[in-house]
Design a protein around this motif. Structure first.
Motif, PDB file in Angstrom:
ATOM      1  N   THR A 224       0.827  -1.206   0.000  1.00 22.48           N
ATOM      2  CA  THR A 224       0.000   0.000   0.000  1.00 22.48           C
ATOM      3  C   THR A 224       0.861   1.255   0.000  1.00 22.48           C
ATOM      4  OG1 THR A 224      -1.768  -1.160   1.201  1.00 22.48           O
ATOM      5  CG2 THR A 224      -1.799   1.252   1.245  1.00 22.48           C
TER       6      THR A 224
ATOM      7  N   PHE B 200       0.652   3.901  -2.936  1.00 22.30           N
ATOM      8  CA  PHE B 200       0.157   5.216  -2.537  1.00 22.30           C
ATOM      9  C   PHE B 200       1.152   6.317  -2.931  1.00 22.30           C
ATOM     10  CE2 PHE B 200      -0.243   8.520   0.876  1.00 22.30           C
ATOM     11  CZ  PHE B 200      -1.459   9.037   0.454  1.00 22.30           C
ATOM     12  N   THR B 201       2.432   6.050  -2.710  1.00 23.76           N
ATOM     13  CA  THR B 201       3.445   7.050  -3.110  1.00 23.76           C
ATOM     14  C   THR B 201       3.461   7.212  -4.623  1.00 23.76           C
ATOM     15  OG1 THR B 201       5.173   5.335  -3.101  1.00 23.76           O
ATOM     16  CG2 THR B 201       4.926   6.649  -1.114  1.00 23.76           C
TER      17      THR B 201
ATOM     18  N   GLY C 221       0.808   6.911  -6.562  1.00 30.61           N
ATOM     19  CA  GLY C 221      -0.362   7.725  -6.857  1.00 30.61           C
ATOM     20  C   GLY C 221      -0.138   9.204  -6.592  1.00 30.61           C
TER      21      GLY C 221
ATOM     22  N   THR D   9      -4.659  -3.073  -2.451  1.00 32.70           N
ATOM     23  CA  THR D   9      -3.263  -2.678  -2.238  1.00 32.70           C
ATOM     24  C   THR D   9      -2.652  -1.929  -3.411  1.00 32.70           C
ATOM     25  OG1 THR D   9      -2.433  -4.806  -3.051  1.00 32.70           O
ATOM     26  CG2 THR D   9      -2.864  -4.607  -0.679  1.00 32.70           C
TER      27      THR D   9
ATOM     28  N   PRO E  97      -5.016   2.627  -3.388  1.00 33.37           N
ATOM     29  CA  PRO E  97      -3.957   3.555  -2.977  1.00 33.37           C
ATOM     30  C   PRO E  97      -3.519   4.498  -4.097  1.00 33.37           C
ATOM     31  CG  PRO E  97      -3.471   1.365  -2.163  1.00 33.37           C
ATOM     32  CD  PRO E  97      -4.632   1.225  -3.096  1.00 33.37           C
TER      33      PRO E  97
ATOM     34  N   ILE F 143      -6.388   7.082  -4.555  1.00 32.02           N
ATOM     35  CA  ILE F 143      -6.392   8.029  -3.430  1.00 32.02           C
ATOM     36  C   ILE F 143      -5.219   8.993  -3.531  1.00 32.02           C
ATOM     37  CG2 ILE F 143      -6.129   8.241  -0.917  1.00 32.02           C
ATOM     38  CD1 ILE F 143      -7.623   5.559  -0.686  1.00 32.02           C
ATOM     39  N   GLY F 144      -4.050   8.469  -3.880  1.00 34.27           N
ATOM     40  CA  GLY F 144      -2.882   9.323  -4.051  1.00 34.27           C
ATOM     41  C   GLY F 144      -3.087  10.336  -5.160  1.00 34.27           C
TER      42      GLY F 144
ATOM     43  N   SER G 257       8.887   4.817  -1.120  1.00 32.89           N
ATOM     44  CA  SER G 257       8.627   3.653  -1.950  1.00 32.89           C
ATOM     45  C   SER G 257       9.737   2.615  -1.807  1.00 32.89           C
ATOM     46  CB  SER G 257       8.499   4.075  -3.417  1.00 32.89           C
ATOM     47  OG  SER G 257       8.253   2.964  -4.247  1.00 32.89           O
TER      48      SER G 257
END
Length: 325
Positions: free
Chosen positions: A48, A52-53, A55, A172, A176, A179-180, A202
């Motif tokens: 995640t 996320f990073t 994104g 996962t 993410p 959202i990012g 990351s």
């Protein structure tokens, strides 16, 4: 000009420091496995963080190329999900890998492009816009493509939980990233300030996946480590070659050919290791763990080989990059 040089130096630091950190950590986890084994319990969290990073580094213009130049993106993504899985099967048969390692290599070939590919494309003077878009699109479609490929190609010896894999990838990977991306759109000024830090977050996430996989398989690595290393290198190098030839076959400019090679040859190794370890066995996570080091070393070698080779006048243009991609 000074800003471009600074970006280039930052990108180079990322691509060269990354494999060094992963390799050193993997060696320590191999020699002293006990402190690292508990990391395997947090694979989903690490995945995640990685996604996320990623994104957070994306913007809506990164997807505009799908509308402006859909053909190279479509060709690249299809080629990636065709070449790398089937190449994994061929390599596994050539080296007579056991079922666990074979399915781990197939997982490596079936995941989306790696986040470091954008930096490699920048340093290799490739088409960075194409690189970013291919990584983004392959990541978004991975909850469908990765389980589908694993179900179709893994063979009868290995049971595959397709629905569970798809749902895990949604949780996962897809969520993410989305959202990012949304946070980047609405909080762009704040996110821009932390962009230089994101690649290192990351890297830490990938380290968490790889170090746990190595520690959990320390004894097994004594017997299969060399064959896994060779199989991953062969898989990776032929991915580069076939990726480059794909661009040439469709008469793409040299910058796009270089990017095709990178995007098709470089997989999301941390994701492959984490997913293989979760859905198959600790041993199946080894190809992805090894690839986390190998892909970045071969990427650096590729940069050294092609960076100073001349481009045609039509393709010789300056590319920009978000170093954190």
């Amino acid at each position: 000009m000074e800003e471009d040089k600074k970006e280039g130096r930052s990108a180079a630091i990322i691509i060269y420091a990354f494999p060094s950190f992963i390799l050193l950590g993997a060696i320590i986890a191999f020699v002293f496995p006990e402190p690292f084994v508990p990391l395997t319990e947090y694979i989903n969290i690490f995945l995640t963080i990685i996604m996320f990073t990623m994104g957070l580094t994306l913007t809506l213009p990164d997807f505009q190329m799908v509308l402006k130049r859909p053909l190279p993106v479509l060709i690249g993504v299809i080629a990636q999900f065709v070449i790398m899985p089937f190449l994994a099967i061929v390599v596994a048969k050539i080296f007579n890998l056991n079922p666990a390692l074979a399915v781990g290599l197939l997982m490596l070939g079936s995941v989306p492009g790696g986040t470091s590919s954008n930096v490699i494309a920048f340093l290799a003077r490739g088409d960075v816009a194409l690189s970013v878009t291919m990584t983004s699109v392959s990541t978004i479609v991975s909850p469908i493509m990765t389980p589908f490929l694993m179900l179709m190609l893994s063979g009868t010896e290995t049971a595959v939980d397709g629905m569970g894999m798809a749902w895990t990838l949604v949780q996962t990977v897809l969520l993410p990233v989305i959202i990012g991306l949304v946070l980047r759109i609405f909080l762009s000024k704040w996110i821009d300030k932390i962009l230089p830090v994101l690649p290192y977050l990351s890297i830490m996430g990938i380290g968490g996946v790889v170090f746990g996989a190595v520690a959990a398989n320390a004894e097994r690595l004594m017997t299969v480590g060399l064959i896994v290393f060779v199989a991953v290198i062969v898989h990776n190098i032929f991915g580069y070659i076939l990726g480059y030839l794909t661009g040439r076959m469709f008469k793409m400019p040299e910058t796009a050919n270089r990017t095709m090679a990178i995007e098709i040859g470089t997989q999301s190794a941390g994701l492959a290791s984490g997913m293989a370890g979760r859905f198959f066995s600790p041993e199946a996570a080894l190809p992805g763990a090894v690839a986390a080091v190998v892909h970045n070393i071969t990427g650096a070698v590729y940069v050294g080989l092609v960076r100073n080779r001349p481009l045609t006048k039509e393709t010789k243009r300056k590319e920009t990059i978000k170093v954190s991609s």
